[in-house]
Write a protein that holds these residues in place. Structure first.
Motif, PDB file in Angstrom:
ATOM      1  N   SER A   9      38.706  42.139  44.216  1.00 54.12           N
ATOM      2  CA  SER A   9      37.957  41.351  45.204  1.00 54.12           C
ATOM      3  C   SER A   9      37.850  39.891  44.776  1.00 54.12           C
ATOM      4  CB  SER A   9      36.567  41.958  45.418  1.00 54.12           C
ATOM      5  OG  SER A   9      36.671  43.274  45.916  1.00 54.12           O
ATOM      6  N   LEU A  10      37.528  39.659  43.504  1.00 54.64           N
ATOM      7  CA  LEU A  10      37.490  38.285  42.988  1.00 54.64           C
ATOM      8  C   LEU A  10      38.860  37.627  43.076  1.00 54.64           C
ATOM      9  CD1 LEU A  10      35.212  38.155  39.793  1.00 54.64           C
ATOM     10  CD2 LEU A  10      35.104  36.619  41.753  1.00 54.64           C
ATOM     11  N   ASP A  11      39.913  38.406  42.813  1.00 53.73           N
ATOM     12  CA  ASP A  11      41.278  37.867  42.896  1.00 53.73           C
ATOM     13  C   ASP A  11      41.590  37.436  44.332  1.00 53.73           C
ATOM     14  OD1 ASP A  11      41.353  38.609  40.271  1.00 53.73           O
ATOM     15  OD2 ASP A  11      42.811  40.231  40.531  1.00 53.73           O
ATOM     16  N   LYS A  12      41.142  38.237  45.283  1.00 51.37           N
ATOM     17  CA  LYS A  12      41.359  37.902  46.685  1.00 51.37           C
ATOM     18  C   LYS A  12      40.628  36.618  47.053  1.00 51.37           C
ATOM     19  CE  LYS A  12      40.925  39.875  51.333  1.00 51.37           C
ATOM     20  NZ  LYS A  12      40.489  41.070  52.121  1.00 51.37           N
ATOM     21  N   ILE A  13      39.387  36.492  46.564  1.00 49.96           N
ATOM     22  CA  ILE A  13      38.601  35.274  46.819  1.00 49.96           C
ATOM     23  C   ILE A  13      39.283  34.075  46.160  1.00 49.96           C
ATOM     24  CG2 ILE A  13      36.378  34.133  46.420  1.00 49.96           C
ATOM     25  CD1 ILE A  13      35.116  36.990  46.472  1.00 49.96           C
ATOM     26  N   ALA A  14      39.773  34.260  44.930  1.00 45.64           N
ATOM     27  CA  ALA A  14      40.425  33.174  44.196  1.00 45.64           C
ATOM     28  C   ALA A  14      41.700  32.709  44.887  1.00 45.64           C
ATOM     29  CB  ALA A  14      40.738  33.622  42.771  1.00 45.64           C
ATOM     30  N   SER A  15      42.499  33.654  45.383  1.00 47.81           N
ATOM     31  CA  SER A  15      43.757  33.288  46.027  1.00 47.81           C
ATOM     32  C   SER A  15      43.531  32.597  47.368  1.00 47.81           C
ATOM     33  CB  SER A  15      44.627  34.529  46.222  1.00 47.81           C
ATOM     34  OG  SER A  15      43.987  35.448  47.091  1.00 47.81           O
ATOM     35  N   ASN A  16      42.278  32.564  47.783  1.00 48.80           N
ATOM     36  CA  ASN A  16      41.890  31.931  49.044  1.00 48.80           C
ATOM     37  C   ASN A  16      41.091  30.659  48.777  1.00 48.80           C
ATOM     38  OD1 ASN A  16      42.309  32.339  51.742  1.00 48.80           O
ATOM     39  ND2 ASN A  16      40.350  33.348  52.116  1.00 48.80           N
ATOM     40  N   GLY A  17      41.263  30.069  47.574  1.00 47.26           N
ATOM     41  CA  GLY A  17      40.415  28.934  47.238  1.00 47.26           C
ATOM     42  C   GLY A  17      40.982  28.017  46.188  1.00 47.26           C
ATOM     43  N   THR A  18      40.104  27.202  45.657  1.00 45.24           N
ATOM     44  CA  THR A  18      40.458  26.207  44.636  1.00 45.24           C
ATOM     45  C   THR A  18      39.476  26.336  43.483  1.00 45.24           C
ATOM     46  OG1 THR A  18      40.841  23.844  44.253  1.00 45.24           O
ATOM     47  CG2 THR A  18      39.082  24.396  45.776  1.00 45.24           C
ATOM     48  N   ILE A  19      39.932  25.981  42.283  1.00 46.39           N
ATOM     49  CA  ILE A  19      39.150  26.285  41.090  1.00 46.39           C
ATOM     50  C   ILE A  19      39.001  25.050  40.202  1.00 46.39           C
ATOM     51  CG2 ILE A  19      41.073  27.035  39.611  1.00 46.39           C
ATOM     52  CD1 ILE A  19      39.292  29.479  38.816  1.00 46.39           C
ATOM     53  N   GLY A  20      38.026  25.096  39.309  1.00 43.89           N
ATOM     54  CA  GLY A  20      37.787  24.032  38.337  1.00 43.89           C
ATOM     55  C   GLY A  20      36.861  24.522  37.246  1.00 43.89           C
ATOM     56  N   ASP A  39      45.044  26.218  45.555  1.00 39.37           N
ATOM     57  CA  ASP A  39      45.670  25.311  44.586  1.00 39.37           C
ATOM     58  C   ASP A  39      46.553  26.059  43.592  1.00 39.37           C
ATOM     59  OD1 ASP A  39      43.781  26.614  43.102  1.00 39.37           O
ATOM     60  OD2 ASP A  39      42.716  24.822  42.413  1.00 39.37           O
ATOM     61  N   GLY A  40      46.994  27.253  43.955  1.00 36.13           N
ATOM     62  CA  GLY A  40      47.800  28.060  43.049  1.00 36.13           C
ATOM     63  C   GLY A  40      46.975  29.057  42.270  1.00 36.13           C
TER      64      GLY A  40
END
Length: 428
Positions: A37-48, A393-394
């Motif tokens: 679920s976190l991976d799905k959220i991450a692949s739909n967003g940007t990180i820092g 953002d990858g």
């Protein structure tokens, strides 16, 4: 687009940040965990990445959360965790009183601390019983001094001291040897193996500070004697449980905090789902509506309440306590499993109950609690901003390593909400 047009769920995973651990083949708990679920959220967003309070500061949760909500205090302006927790549990507190956060702790026969949390899981009946004994039996040298001892969750306790004719000072040191008091802010110290209850000393040459440190030392010394003779502790010893030998005190405060309410700060309806006394205190201080959503680990309920809140609120802040305790216990595998449980029970439920075309998800931590340290650290924590309208953002996972490469870059904690709102508004 105004802030009031945004809808977001802001989740802080308490102490989820970590360092590579040998029990996880050199991975962090976030890296080792199976988190679809976190991976799905991450692949739909940007990180820092985020440094919640400041470089070189291993913060306590109270000041870290304030920062992550956009409130950066100068040392002199901070009320202290003791006050925040007193407010959170509804203790009668007024300016000039002294409030402190405490831990029930276990001492050996040489007065060396053998467990700063007295086994952590303490029966409420025992905690309330010894607290009442202390309140009834303690005799301060100033007869106008009184104390309230209020156990909260597990080993945690809040202490309020009042002297009718005098204003007490917050400019005193902790008796808890694991934390320094820097202008009311608790900062974790590097400590050795043999810890003892420290004497409280004045941090300034004023009569108020000297008198207050004397009162705190009277409390510490007498409460150790009272607890040593307590029938509750005798019973605990017979049952093979750790004694509640003393109360380690830290983070003194003597004034009610004055801040701009969070809804004024961001011009939006900002609410929360929180459980711990310090979190409840923060919500009260910031005038943030708190939703009931079950107990500490009722993750599905919390997710459903957060999703439902999007019908009436612009934003809801959710604080999930779990990972931090495994960090303090040095249990990397347990922390990994807790992250997996939160992924399956909270984030999966959240995704099933929100419209990701309209609602953004922000995920971060208040601080890092590396299992190899068994305490808080100043290491940066990941920040993830996600939604169907956010350009990826990858990012494929929310981990410490991917956070270093994310498009958001490195932020200070007090910048997180403002920066996240910028990202959300620029892409909707």
């Amino acid at each position: 687009m105004n802030n009031s047009d945004v809808h977001l769920v802001y989740v802080l995973l308490d102490g989820v940040g970590d360092l590579p651990h040998p029990d996880l083949d050199g991975k962090t708990p976030l890296e080792a965990a199976n988190t679809p679920s976190l991976d799905k959220i991450a692949s739909n967003g940007t990180i820092g990445e985020v440094i919640s309070v400041g470089k070189g500061i291993a913060p306590e949760s109270d000041i870290a959360v304030f920062n992550m909500l956009g409130y950066k205090f100068d040392h002199a302006d901070y009320a202290g965790r003791g006050v925040i927790e007193a407010i959170g549990i509804g203790i009668d507190f007024k300016d000039g009183d002294l409030a402190l956060r405490g831990n029930f702790s276990t001492l050996n026969d040489k007065d060396i601390i053998i467990d700063r949390r007295a086994g952590r899981h303490i029966e409420k009946e025992d905690a309330l019983g010894v607290a009442k004994e202390i309140e009834e039996k303690i005799k301060f040298s100033n007869p106008e001094t009184s104390v309230v001892v209020s156990p909260t969750i597990g080993h945690r306790v809040t202490v309020r001291i009042r002297t009718k004719s005098e204003k007490l000072s917050s400019r005193i040191t902790n008796t808890d040897p694991a934390y320094s008091n820097i202008g009311g802010m608790g900062v974790a110290k590097e400590v050795g193996n043999e810890l003892k209850v420290e004497s409280c000393t004045a941090l300034e040459e004023t009569e108020d500070a000297k008198a207050t440190s004397k009162i705190v030392n009277e409390f510490s010394e007498q409460s150790i004697k009272i607890l040593r003779e307590s029938s509750i502790n005798k019973k605990r010893t017979e049952q093979g449980k750790k004694e509640l030998s003393c109360i380690l005190l830290r983070d003194a405060g003597n004034k009610y905090p004055k801040v701009v309410p969070i809804n004024e700060r961001y011009e939006m309806n900002f609410s929360c789902i929180v459980d711990m006394p310090v979190e409840l205190g923060i919500s009260e201080v910031l005038k943030m509506r708190a939703f009931e959503a079950g107990g500490l680990t009722d993750y599905e309920e919390k997710a459903k309440v957060a999703a439902k809140a999007m019908e009436t609120e612009n934003a809801i802040y959710v604080h999930l306590k779990g990972p931090d305790e495994f960090g303090h216990d040095g249990d990397a595998i347990g922390k990994m499993k807790n992250i997996e449980e939160i992924d399956q029970r909270f984030f999966k439920t959240l995704l099933e109950n929100i419209d990701s075309d309209k609602v953004a998800i922000i995920i971060s931590a208040d601080h890092s609690t590396p299992c190899i340290n068994k305490g808080h650290s100043d290491d940066p924590v990941p920040l993830l901003v996600s939604g169907n309208f956010i350009e990826n953002d990858g990012t494929t996972r929310m981990t410490e390593e991917q956070a270093k490469k994310g498009k958001i870059g490195l932020l200070q904690g007090a910048e997180v909400i403002t920066k996240s709102l910028e990202i959300i508004k620029s892409q909707t």
